[in-house]
Motif scaffolding. Sequence first.
Motif, PDB file in Angstrom:
ATOM      1  N   TYR A   1       0.628  -1.114  -0.137  1.00  0.00           N
ATOM      2  CA  TYR A   1       0.086  -0.113  -0.082  1.00  0.00           C
ATOM      3  C   TYR A   1       0.703   1.324   0.135  1.00  0.00           C
ATOM      4  CZ  TYR A   1       0.549   1.044   5.076  1.00  0.00           C
ATOM      5  OH  TYR A   1       1.210   1.512   6.458  1.00  0.00           O
TER       6      TYR A   1
ATOM      7  N   ILE B   1       1.804   1.725  -3.760  1.00  0.00           N
ATOM      8  CA  ILE B   1       0.606   2.028  -4.665  1.00  0.00           C
ATOM      9  C   ILE B   1       0.030   3.255  -4.220  1.00  0.00           C
ATOM     10  CG2 ILE B   1      -1.681   1.105  -4.707  1.00  0.00           C
ATOM     11  CD1 ILE B   1      -0.898  -1.431  -4.131  1.00  0.00           C
ATOM     12  N   LEU B   2       0.263   3.831  -2.963  1.00  0.00           N
ATOM     13  CA  LEU B   2      -0.502   5.326  -2.863  1.00  0.00           C
ATOM     14  C   LEU B   2       0.573   6.339  -3.201  1.00  0.00           C
ATOM     15  CD1 LEU B   2      -1.469   4.984   1.111  1.00  0.00           C
ATOM     16  CD2 LEU B   2      -3.076   4.980  -1.159  1.00  0.00           C
TER      17      LEU B   2
END
Length: 513
Positions: free
Chosen positions: A260, A263-264
């Motif tokens: 995450y 991805i962020l």
Amino acid sequence: MDSPVSEVNSFKASGKPPVSNPPMSIIREILFIFITSSAQLMTQAGLGQTIAPSHIIGKAFGTTNSGQLSWFPASYSLTVGTFILVAGKLGDMYGHKNMFIFGYAWYSLWSLISGFSVYAKSAIMYDVCRALTGIAPAFLLPNALAILGRVYPPGRRKQWAFCMFGATAPNGFLLGAVFSGIFSQLAWWPWSYWSTCIICFAFCIASYLIIPDIQEETDEEKTSEKRHFDYLGTFFGITGLVLINFAWNQGPVVGWHVPYVYILLIIGVLSMVVFIYVEHKTLEPLLPPDAFTGEIGFILMCIAAGWACFGIWIYYLWNFFEVLRQNTPLLTVAQMAPVGISGCLAAASTGTLLSRFRPIICMIISMAAFTIGTILLATAPIDQTYWAQTFVATIVTPWGMDMSFPAATLVISDFVSRENQGIAASLVSTVVNYSISIGLGIAGTIEVHLNHKGTNILRGYRSAWYMGIGFGGLGVGVSILAAVLLFTKPSKRASDVESAEETAEKKEIGISN
């Protein structure tokens, strides 16, 4: 000396006469500068009251992870830097005084809640409270600068007003650090936030009474501007800034291998690409076209590099004092006291320099101060006396803060039209606070990977400082390059263009008569 009364609306092409503000007495002008400068004071105080007792607050929440502790100041700076552009635009639309008062009301509310977060027993809850508190300075800073920009015309008086505004930065940090150190060491750390709640409420009332009612645009012009507010650009801009910043500061906590996080980061970068595209297509962009000049671009690049260096310098200096030299928070505050004195001297000198030289000269000196101050810390032994390198560093570095900020804000204020003062003033504050947060995230990643899993703390701190030296050196290089390029062509200020247009229009009227 220039009059404190200025025309706050630009001379419209339609021939409407500019609107002037009523004159202020000397006493009210002093109070006016104090109240507007309190925006910078309280912004840096909020940073100081978070960094100074960070280890005490961390123990209260059961965490000693350096990456998690760096989130305490980074979450605050994240929202300060992210929401400033929007706050400046809202100030242009709804009135800078109204948004300034709202900023102090919001600051008071979330300082109160930040203190009560101790009962949640969660560091994440505390981070959220500090992030929401950071929205308040985002409204205070650009609207305070816009108020100064509208009240004072370009000249000596305006230069000194902006220098006084910048001089409050180091003293504001010390003020926040002193009170948080006193409360955390002698009483209970939440009281530093509850006392801030009371102070901000008092500033809220004082702002309503002291700041003059600046004449804004007509209702028809305001309504037209509201229709073209860049909602789409605002959404993608805030989303991109928040996600990129979050990823850089969360990486040191959980590791960059966690899906995450990257991805962020990717989503954040894509959001910024969409934001840039939308800004080029919209009728009313968040950033006015006259803010994109060569000189402003170089100034903002210097600000980004220098203040990223400063964020690393101040955070790891505090940890160096408390963790490696085993200082108490109050002793650390005492050893940081020269920062305030040196900052005031730097601000006074900057006022004189700006009246004689172009702002880029001040930027070169300020970038050198950031770099030299960080070099002194990165090479200081743990057992060395305070009066050697660390003392000199606390004398040198404030010159970077108090020369770069007023120089940059004066450039932004003088080079854009008067109706864009709010947005223009937002640029410098956005870059300053966002760079502090991003710099801490990058430095935290370096520290975590190079401190041998916490067994060599000094190596981790020095590695972070070396990154700060890199930022400072980049600032020096950019400022020198900018000086070489800018001295080869004359500077074009919006105020000069407006004056030329008015003169041409008067001549045309005279010819027709």
